[in-house]
Structure formats: structure tokens, C-alpha cells
Design a protein around this motif. Structure first.
Motif, PDB file in Angstrom:
ATOM      1  N   LEU A  26       8.432  -8.535 -12.265  1.00  0.00           N
ATOM      2  CA  LEU A  26       7.804  -9.563 -11.297  1.00  0.00           C
ATOM      3  C   LEU A  26       5.866  -8.262 -11.342  1.00  0.00           C
ATOM      4  N   SER A  27       6.755  -7.446 -11.172  1.00  0.00           N
ATOM      5  CA  SER A  27       5.654  -6.896 -11.382  1.00  0.00           C
ATOM      6  C   SER A  27       4.569  -6.198 -12.603  1.00  0.00           C
ATOM      7  N   ALA A  28       5.885  -5.794 -13.543  1.00  0.00           N
ATOM      8  CA  ALA A  28       5.260  -5.978 -14.923  1.00  0.00           C
ATOM      9  C   ALA A  28       4.292  -6.925 -15.360  1.00  0.00           C
ATOM     10  N   THR A  29       4.072  -8.567 -14.159  1.00  0.00           N
ATOM     11  CA  THR A  29       3.642 -10.056 -15.789  1.00  0.00           C
ATOM     12  C   THR A  29       2.385 -10.404 -14.118  1.00  0.00           C
ATOM     13  N   THR A  30       2.415  -9.168 -12.920  1.00  0.00           N
ATOM     14  CA  THR A  30       2.020  -9.773 -12.392  1.00  0.00           C
ATOM     15  C   THR A  30       0.166  -9.683 -12.582  1.00  0.00           C
ATOM     16  N   GLY A  31      -0.118 -10.655 -12.186  1.00  0.00           N
ATOM     17  CA  GLY A  31      -2.172 -10.866 -12.613  1.00  0.00           C
ATOM     18  C   GLY A  31      -2.856 -10.582 -11.332  1.00  0.00           C
ATOM     19  N   LEU A  32      -2.274 -10.770 -10.172  1.00  0.00           N
ATOM     20  CA  LEU A  32      -2.932 -10.776  -8.934  1.00  0.00           C
ATOM     21  C   LEU A  32      -1.915 -10.353  -7.528  1.00  0.00           C
ATOM     22  N   LEU A  33      -1.530  -8.637  -7.057  1.00  0.00           N
ATOM     23  CA  LEU A  33      -1.357  -9.330  -5.985  1.00  0.00           C
ATOM     24  C   LEU A  33      -1.958  -9.492  -4.855  1.00  0.00           C
ATOM     25  N   VAL A  34      -1.293 -10.662  -3.369  1.00  0.00           N
ATOM     26  CA  VAL A  34      -2.251 -10.779  -2.099  1.00  0.00           C
ATOM     27  C   VAL A  34      -0.646 -10.487  -1.410  1.00  0.00           C
ATOM     28  N   VAL A  35      -1.424  -9.315  -0.313  1.00  0.00           N
ATOM     29  CA  VAL A  35      -0.502  -9.415   1.131  1.00  0.00           C
ATOM     30  C   VAL A  35      -1.174 -10.179   2.023  1.00  0.00           C
ATOM     31  N   ASP A  36      -0.811 -11.432   2.377  1.00  0.00           N
ATOM     32  CA  ASP A  36      -0.961 -12.140   3.845  1.00  0.00           C
ATOM     33  C   ASP A  36      -0.841 -11.236   5.025  1.00  0.00           C
ATOM     34  N   GLU A  37      -1.590 -11.464   5.826  1.00  0.00           N
ATOM     35  CA  GLU A  37      -0.991 -10.883   7.324  1.00  0.00           C
ATOM     36  C   GLU A  37      -0.936  -9.939   6.839  1.00  0.00           C
ATOM     37  N   ALA A  38      -1.563  -9.065   6.973  1.00  0.00           N
ATOM     38  CA  ALA A  38      -1.290  -7.955   5.980  1.00  0.00           C
ATOM     39  C   ALA A  38      -1.097  -6.716   7.616  1.00  0.00           C
ATOM     40  N   HIS A  39      -1.562  -7.081   8.465  1.00  0.00           N
ATOM     41  CA  HIS A  39      -1.759  -6.202   9.639  1.00  0.00           C
ATOM     42  C   HIS A  39      -0.192  -6.102   9.710  1.00  0.00           C
ATOM     43  N   CYS A  40       0.400  -6.610   9.667  1.00  0.00           N
ATOM     44  CA  CYS A  40       2.658  -6.617   9.537  1.00  0.00           C
ATOM     45  C   CYS A  40       2.584  -5.659   8.942  1.00  0.00           C
ATOM     46  N   ILE A  41       1.641  -4.450   7.829  1.00  0.00           N
ATOM     47  CA  ILE A  41       2.319  -3.894   7.579  1.00  0.00           C
ATOM     48  C   ILE A  41       2.306  -2.583   8.326  1.00  0.00           C
ATOM     49  N   SER A  42       1.331  -2.620   9.515  1.00  0.00           N
ATOM     50  CA  SER A  42       0.644  -0.821  10.284  1.00  0.00           C
ATOM     51  C   SER A  42       1.666  -1.376  11.530  1.00  0.00           C
ATOM     52  N   ASP A  43       2.930  -0.403  12.199  1.00  0.00           N
ATOM     53  CA  ASP A  43       3.170  -0.405  12.925  1.00  0.00           C
ATOM     54  C   ASP A  43       2.328   0.294  14.297  1.00  0.00           C
ATOM     55  N   TRP A  44       1.070   0.479  14.346  1.00  0.00           N
ATOM     56  CA  TRP A  44       0.181   0.245  15.229  1.00  0.00           C
ATOM     57  C   TRP A  44      -0.290  -1.538  15.583  1.00  0.00           C
ATOM     58  N   GLY A  45       0.026  -2.332  14.669  1.00  0.00           N
ATOM     59  CA  GLY A  45      -0.215  -3.555  14.738  1.00  0.00           C
ATOM     60  C   GLY A  45       0.324  -4.313  16.224  1.00  0.00           C
ATOM     61  N   LEU A 105       5.476  -2.785   0.377  1.00  0.00           N
ATOM     62  CA  LEU A 105       4.605  -2.851  -1.133  1.00  0.00           C
ATOM     63  C   LEU A 105       4.440  -1.864  -1.590  1.00  0.00           C
ATOM     64  N   ARG A 106       4.065  -0.968  -0.847  1.00  0.00           N
ATOM     65  CA  ARG A 106       4.526   0.271  -1.491  1.00  0.00           C
ATOM     66  C   ARG A 106       4.431   0.958  -2.164  1.00  0.00           C
ATOM     67  N   THR A 107       5.621   0.419  -3.134  1.00  0.00           N
ATOM     68  CA  THR A 107       6.982   0.898  -4.158  1.00  0.00           C
ATOM     69  C   THR A 107       5.978  -0.676  -5.318  1.00  0.00           C
ATOM     70  N   MET A 108       6.269  -1.389  -4.302  1.00  0.00           N
ATOM     71  CA  MET A 108       4.795  -2.930  -5.878  1.00  0.00           C
ATOM     72  C   MET A 108       4.305  -2.380  -6.466  1.00  0.00           C
ATOM     73  N   LEU A 109       3.427  -1.648  -5.351  1.00  0.00           N
ATOM     74  CA  LEU A 109       1.938  -1.212  -5.530  1.00  0.00           C
ATOM     75  C   LEU A 109       1.926  -0.009  -6.877  1.00  0.00           C
ATOM     76  N   ALA A 110       2.729   0.609  -6.838  1.00  0.00           N
ATOM     77  CA  ALA A 110       3.226   1.960  -7.537  1.00  0.00           C
ATOM     78  C   ALA A 110       3.317   1.103  -8.904  1.00  0.00           C
ATOM     79  N   GLU A 111       4.551   0.525  -9.266  1.00  0.00           N
ATOM     80  CA  GLU A 111       4.963  -0.159 -10.461  1.00  0.00           C
ATOM     81  C   GLU A 111       3.806  -0.891 -10.313  1.00  0.00           C
ATOM     82  N   LEU A 112       3.052  -0.999 -10.053  1.00  0.00           N
ATOM     83  CA  LEU A 112       2.089  -2.740 -10.806  1.00  0.00           C
ATOM     84  C   LEU A 112       0.956  -1.543 -11.843  1.00  0.00           C
ATOM     85  N   PRO A 113       0.949  -2.849 -13.610  1.00  0.00           N
ATOM     86  CA  PRO A 113       0.073  -2.439 -14.165  1.00  0.00           C
ATOM     87  C   PRO A 113      -1.205  -1.480 -13.702  1.00  0.00           C
TER      88      PRO A 113
END
Length: 720
Positions: free
Chosen positions: A144-163, A173-181
Motif C-alpha cells: 500500500l505504501s509503495a502505491t499510495t497517491g496521497l496519505l490522509v491522516v484524519d482527526e490528526a490530534h489523536c496522534i499526540s499524547d498531549w491531545g 503512521l511514522r512507519t508508513m510515512l518513512a516508507e512512502l516513495p
């Protein structure tokens, strides 16, 4: 294609998305800036804009334009099923083919993955939990990472433990971001992020200041919302007010409660009063949830009575009101929930009816913070020495954490690289790991500050919308001119006598069924207890009764202070004792009760037995004495603690450790065994509360093995 042509194409897609046949639909300038950054410049963008601003339009329009240019499918990481369903329908309106992979459609995963591989899917919506599913992570995600045309992170505040709604799975998602072309655009969106959360999300998603990224943060005022607070004397008045005024609120809407029990109580009461409402909670079956969503969208119900399970992203543009029966613990979470209303109408009512039980509920949810270092280290050691993957049931008895909390901790450790989820469970990676005590303490202080702010919101004499916007670090916050403090209260506090009497009757109705434990927890052999599988019929408790739930707004409000840790011990209050007698009377006459006359009804109890208590012996003994007196039964004795029980740590949080401690600590004396034999029948087993059900299960087993023909558990309160 020039930027002017791209803008024209984007506006055409928007018109299809919103159903505009006139061609008049135009993107907002910031919407266009985001789309231009994603499509023309292949950049990363973080969009922090108010609910209803049109963040979904950005990624759907961008998807359509990118697909026209030969890009792969858009992958949207989306946290809630309701949000996914809304997004699939919205995409279809724009001619965009969207599919989902989530916990409710496992039977479709293979088909969906084949459609993605064949290029037949424009948008794939994925729940964050999938990102760390071993099969998905190892076999699907790389492709999926190899073929993705656009990555969208909806409700992105969930990524932060300050939120306010941190979810460890999002950190994968950090892993997926690192693997995006190179050159794959990334869009993160949220409506509920203050400056600290925005910076954290930007850093984690690579959309921070040190990248060539676009950050769009707009004003958070919602011109359609009229905010208000109505303080009423008690839960009965709040329910009565809602019954009297629900029909006056515009359109259809959402009534939020803090707990599942409260949602079910309020739904039952409003239906009794003739209102068409439905319940929507974490316990609601998926098919029922879908039906409830459809009924609200089609205005077939006046309201959904919901917990936070109906939250982020539920899209009904004409939602006319949001009422909170009880205050959320965070003004940011509150802003997110009220943002469901008024997205496509000129005016919507938002009303908070705070309750005295709110803070007790906040404290309960705050108690599930990140575990102490000792328990974390014990978990890492257990995984390191096991020599094989350990499942949650296998780990639970070793580390003494309740399963939901254990799983959340492991997800954080996974993100930190200390453990890894594999087929069969979890393994330690051997990588060094540091317990960030200062960070966890800061998060706890942040939660406390949010609670304080929510108290201030309910009592402020200033503009309520300005207050919420300042909590979200909105630099343009100013008085709204619409809330009750700016423009005057729109609702009075009067309630009708009939509605109040009905509410008091509903909330004052005592009695909750207590379902007995039927299976011993897994992993007992690992802690030296020779119990497993189904509890034998001859050692099983009968279904029991409680006066109420600690989480409800009826008897819960009476029982919480009585059973609080700091409450003094003493005789049972008369109102509580009388209500318990009513529970017994209804129980005896109900289906399967000992006085029901049914052929399979259990025999009537012949005596009363108590469970020993270190903290409330006077309360339990006086309650048992009153029951014995009214029921004309003997008080047979007490299931005691052994002399060695003082060495047992009884505050265990998970099932296996709890049963281990109880198995060693509880005992039936020869005197009680003799009394049971002489009584010759089933007994009532009296305790103050049921938290996990294991005390009642172990005590019932001991009594049955000592000669009791049956055990009917009776407690004042159940935890949930």
C-alpha cells in the motif's frame, strides 16, 4: 495544466461532491491552497480548521485530481466507523470509489485488497488499529505504501499524547510515512488542536517548520452555534427539562452522556415520555449503530442519546442541536463534540447541563493513565524471558494489569520500539527503553488543567465561544454575540411537575441485574491456582441484584458518596436499606425469582451470608441484618479472610491476579459450614459493591462447596 485549469477542475469536483448542479460551487481560498500544495506541488500539509470548514472536501477533491493524473489510491487513516461510513457516501457523490478496512468488515478484507491491487479503488479508509495488525502491517502495508497517491491522516490530534483523544495506534503512521516513495503528498487534518498539539502532530508527520510543508490554521468560531449552560438542581430536573424542551429544539440532534449507563437511562426515560430517540454507545451492536445513524440522518428520530462513541466526523450538516447531560472533562473534547451541530444550517443550539456526578466520572477515567514503571518493566521482562510471543491473556496474570490498560500500554511500547506485535501475541525487541515519568506526569497535569478549565467554562460570565477558542489557542478569539452570556439565556430552568415526577420515578427505580461470572480467567495455572475453564454448575452463583450502578445518574448519585474511599463506615442509611428491600421484593416476584411460581424457579433463600470487609464492616453487617429481619431469615455468618490474607495484596487490577488473591484469602469457617448445612437451602450473599465480579464468584464457590444449595449475590452497587 496551468494552475487556473487545475482550480477550475477542482471546483468542478467540489460541485459534484456537494451536489451542486448550477456550477456555482467554489472552494474556499484556504481549501484551494491545500489542494494546490498536494496536487501541484506534492507537498505535505497540516490543516487545523473548525468543524464544518470542509476538510474532507480537500482530500476528496485532491484525490480526484491526483487519480486523473495517474496517481495511486488515497489512503485515509480514520478513527471511527461512523466517520468512515459518512466518508464513503460523500466520496460516491463525487464519483470517487471508496472502500474500507476495519473491524466490522473482516469478511471483505481480501476482496477490498484485491480491488485496490487492480486499481479499482480511489480511496481506501483504514482504521488506525489495522496499522499494527501483524498481517496487515507486514503483508498489506508495504504494498500500500509503495502505491499510495496521497496519505490522509484524519482527526490528526489523536496522534499526540498531549491531545484530548490520544490513540497509540496513530503513532504507527511514522512507519508508513518513512516508507512512502518520494513525492507522495501527505495531508493531516483536525478541528481540535491547540498550539502544543499542532506542533506535536506537525513534528511527527513531518509537516513541521523544518520541512517544505504548508500549515493552515484558521479561526475556530462557529457562527451558527449558540452556546449556553443551564445549571439544574439534580439529575431528575435535568431529565425533566429535557423531556419538556426536547421538542422545542431545532431539527434533530444529539444528547451526549458521560457513561453507557446514563445513555441507556436517558433513552428509556425519553421514550417513556413519548420522544423518538435511540441509544448509541460503545456497547451498541454495529448493525444497531448503523441503523441509528441512518435514522438520525433521515430525521426519523429526534435525537441519538450517545456517549463519545458518536464523536469525531459524524456528518449531518443540518444537525440542529447538541445537548450534554453531564460535562466532558476537556473543553477541547467539548468543542469537538458540539461541532457536530450547525454545519449546514444558520442556527443550532448547544446546551450544557452539568451534573454533580461529572467529576467522579472524570476521576474514574483519569485512573487509567499510563502504568507505573514497575509494571512496565515487569511486562518487558516477561516478554524478554518467555522465549515465545505472549498473548494478552498470557501476559495479564503476570503483570497485574487489566486487559484494556495492558493493551494500551503495549501499543505505546510498540510505538517506542520496545515491543512488537506478531502472530500469537507480543515480543520484546531488546531495544533500550526509557520510562518518561516527567512526560507522563505532565500529561496527567494537563488533564487536571483541562478539568479545571471545564469547571470555569460552566461558570464563566464571559463569552463561552471565546472561552473555547482560547482553550484551542485561537489568536482571533473574540466575543461571539450569540451565547447565553453575550445575548441572554434562551432557555429557563422551569420543569413541569409531570415530567419531574416521571424522572424521579425512573431514576429512583431500584434494581440492576448482576450477571455471575461463568468462566475462570485464563492464566491461573501460571500463578499457582488450579482453576480453569467453565465454572462448574454446582459452584456457580445464581444471577444476582444490585441497587444501582455507580456510573448511572439515578442511584449512582446516591451510592457514589456512600461507597467512596474516604467515606466513613457506618450503618446503612434508611433510604438505601428500604430501596434494597424493594429490590428483593421485585426480584422474588420476577421471572425466575424464588416467589414467581415458575416450575424452574430457584428455591427461596433460607439465610443471609456476608462477605467480610476491611473498609465497610458496619455498613455490610447492618445491611445484612436489615435484610434478615425483613425477610425473616437467619444471619448465618460471614465469608472471612484467612489469617494469612493480610499478606495478600488485594488491590489487583486484572482477573487472574484478583482470583489468585481471593482464592488464598477467603475461607468458610466450620461454624458457617455447619449453619449452611442446618439451613438446608440457598442463601443471599451480601456485599457492598461488585467491581469485577470475582469476589462474588470465589465466595459463591466456597459456599456451594461448603453445602449451600445456591447463592444469590446482592450488592449495593456495580461499577459499570
Amino acid at each position: 495544466m496551468t494552475n487556473a485549469d487545475l482550480r477550475s477542475s477542482a471546483d468542478s469536483v467540489l460541485a459534484r461532491l456537494v451536489g451542486d448542479t448550477t456550477g456555482a460551487a467554489r472552494l474556499r481560498e484556504d481549501q484551494w491552497r491545500a489542494i494546490e500544495a498536494l496536487v501541484a506541488d506534492k507537498r505535505r500539509a497540516l490543516v487545523v480548521q473548525r468543524t464544518g470548514w470542509g476538510k474532507s472536501a480537500v482530500y476528496f477533491v485532491a484525490t480526484s485530481l491526483l487519480r486523473e493524473r495517474g496517481a495511486g489510491p488515497t489512503v485515509i487513516v480514520s478513527p471511527l466507523l461512523a466517520l468512515m461510513r459518512n466518508q464513503v457516501e460523500a466520496a460516491a457523490r463525487a464519483g470517487i470509489r471508496a472502500r474500507t478496512i476495519n473491524s466490522s468488515n473482516t469478511e471483505e478484507w481480501d476482496t477490498v485488497q484485491a480491488e485496490v491491487a487492480a486499481g479499482e479503488v480511489d480511496v481506501l479508509l483504514v482504521s488506525p488499529e489495522r496499522l499494527n495488525n501483524p498481517d496487515f502491517r507486514d503483508e498489506v502495508l508495504p504494498k500500500l505504501s509503495a502505491t499510495t497517491g496521497l496519505l490522509v491522516v484524519d482527526e490528526a490530534h489523536c496522534i499526540s499524547d498531549w491531545g484530548h483523544d490520544f490513540r497509540p495506534d496513530y503513532r504507527r503512521l511514522r512507519t508508513m510515512l518513512a516508507e512512502l516513495p518520494p513525492g507522495v503528498p501527505v495531508l493531516a487534518t483536525t478541528a481540535t488542536a491547540n498550539a502544543r498539539v499542532t506542533a506535536d502532530v506537525a513534528e511527527q508527520l513531518g509537516t513541521g517548520a523544518d520541512t517544505d510543508a504548508l500549515v493552515l490554521r484558521g479561526p475556530l468560531d462557529r457562527e451558527s452555534l449558540s452556546l449556553g449552560v443551564l445549571r439544574l438542581p439534580d439529575a431528575a430536573h435535568r431529565l425533566a427539562w429535557l423531556a419538556d424542551h426536547l421538542g422545542e429544539l431545532p431539527g434533530s440532534g444529539i444528547v451526549y452522556t458521560l457513561t453507557v449507563a446514563a445513555a441507556e437511562e436517558v433513552t428509556a426515560y425519553l421514550r417513556q415520555c413519548g420522544h423518538t430517540v435511540a441509544s448509541y454507545t460503545g456497547r451498541t451492536e454495529n448493525a444497531e449503530r448503523m441503523q441509528a445513524e441512518e435514522d438520525l440522518l433521515a430525521n426519523r428520530v429526534k435525537a441519538l442519546v450517545a456517549t463519545s462513541a458518536l464523536g469525531m466526523g459524524f456528518d449531518k450538516p443540518d444537525l440542529g442541536f447538541v445537548v450534554h447531560l453531564g460535562s466532558p472533562s476537556s473543553p477541547i473534547a467539548y468543542y469537538q463534540q458540539v461541532g457536530r451541530a450547525g454545519r449546514g444550517v444558520a442556527h443550532a443550539e448547544v446546551l450544557l447541563l452539568p451534573g454533580r456526578e461529572d467529576e467522579a466520572i472524570w476521576q474514574y477515567f483519569a485512573s487509567v493513565a499510563f502504568p507505573p514503571e514497575e509494571q512496565v518493566r515487569r511486562t518487558l521482562d516477561a516478554l524478554a524471558t518467555a522465549g515465545r510471543p505472549l498473548s494478552l491473556p498470557a501476559l495479564e496474570p503476570i503483570v497485574d494489569l487489566r486487559r484494556t490498560r495492558l493493551e494500551a500500554m503495549l501499543k505505546v511500547l510498540d510505538v517506542d520500539g520496545a515491543v512488537r506485535r506478531v502472530k500469537g501475541g507480543w515480543t520484546a525487541t531488546g531495544q533500550p527503553w526509557v520510562y518518561e515519568a516527567e512526560r507522563y506526569a505532565w500529561v496527567a497535569r494537563q488533564r487536571a488543567a483541562e478539568q479545571h478549565a471545564m469547571r470555569d467554562y460552566a461558570t464563566t460570565a464571559g463569552c463561552r465561544m471565546e472561552f473555547l477558542r482560547r482553550q484551542l489557542d485561537d489568536e482571533e478569539a473574540a466575543p461571539c454575540g450569540r451565547c447565553d452570556n453575550c445575548a441572554g439565556a434562551r432557555f429557563g430552568d422551569a420543569v413541569s411537575t409531570g415530567a419531574l415526577d416521571t424522572a424521579r420515578g425512573e431514576l429512583g427505580r431500584p434494581g440492576v441485574e448482576v450477571e455471575p461470572r461463568k468462566m475462570w480467567p485464563t492464566g491461573l495455572a501460571a500463578v499457582g491456582v488450579d482453576l480453569k475453564g467453565r465454572i462448574p454448575q454446582g459452584e456457580l452463583a445464581f444471577p444476582g441484584r444490585a441497587l444501582g450502578r455507580l456510573s448511572d445518574i439515578g442511584w449512582g448519585n446516591r451510592l457514589r458518596p456512600l461507597l467512596a474511599a474516604q467515606a466513613p463506615d457506618g450503618p446503612v442509611p434508611d433510604d438505601v436499606a428500604n430501596a434494597v428491600v424493594s429490590v428483593l421484593a421485585d426480584w422474588a416476584k420476577g421471572p425466575g425469582g424464588w416467589a414467581s411460581g415458575e416450575a424452574d424457579a430457584a428455591a427461596r433463600p433460607v439465610g443471609v451470608v456476608t462477605v467480610a470487609s476491611h473498609s465497610r464492616p458496619a455498613l455490610i453487617q447492618s445491611l445484612a441484618g436489615r435484610i434478615a429481619e425483613v425477610g425473616r431469615m437467619p444471619l448465618l455468618g460471614t465469608v472471612e479472610y484467612t489469617s494469612e490474607a493480610a499478606d495478600e495484596q488485594m488491590s489487583h487490577t486484572n482477573s487472574a491476579q484478583r482470583v489468585k488473591g481471593l482464592h488464598r484469602a477467603l475461607t468458610v469457617s466450620p461454624e458457617l459450614a455447619a449453619a449452611l448445612a442446618a439451613a438446608g437451602g440457598p442463601v443471599l450473599l451480601v456485599d457492598d459493591r461488585q467491581d469485577t465480579g470475582w469476589t462474588l464468584a470465589v465466595a459463591a464457590r466456597l459456599l456451594r462447596r461448603a453445602g449451600a444449595e445456591g447463592v444469590f449475590p446482592l450488592v449495593l452497587a456495580v461499577q459499570t
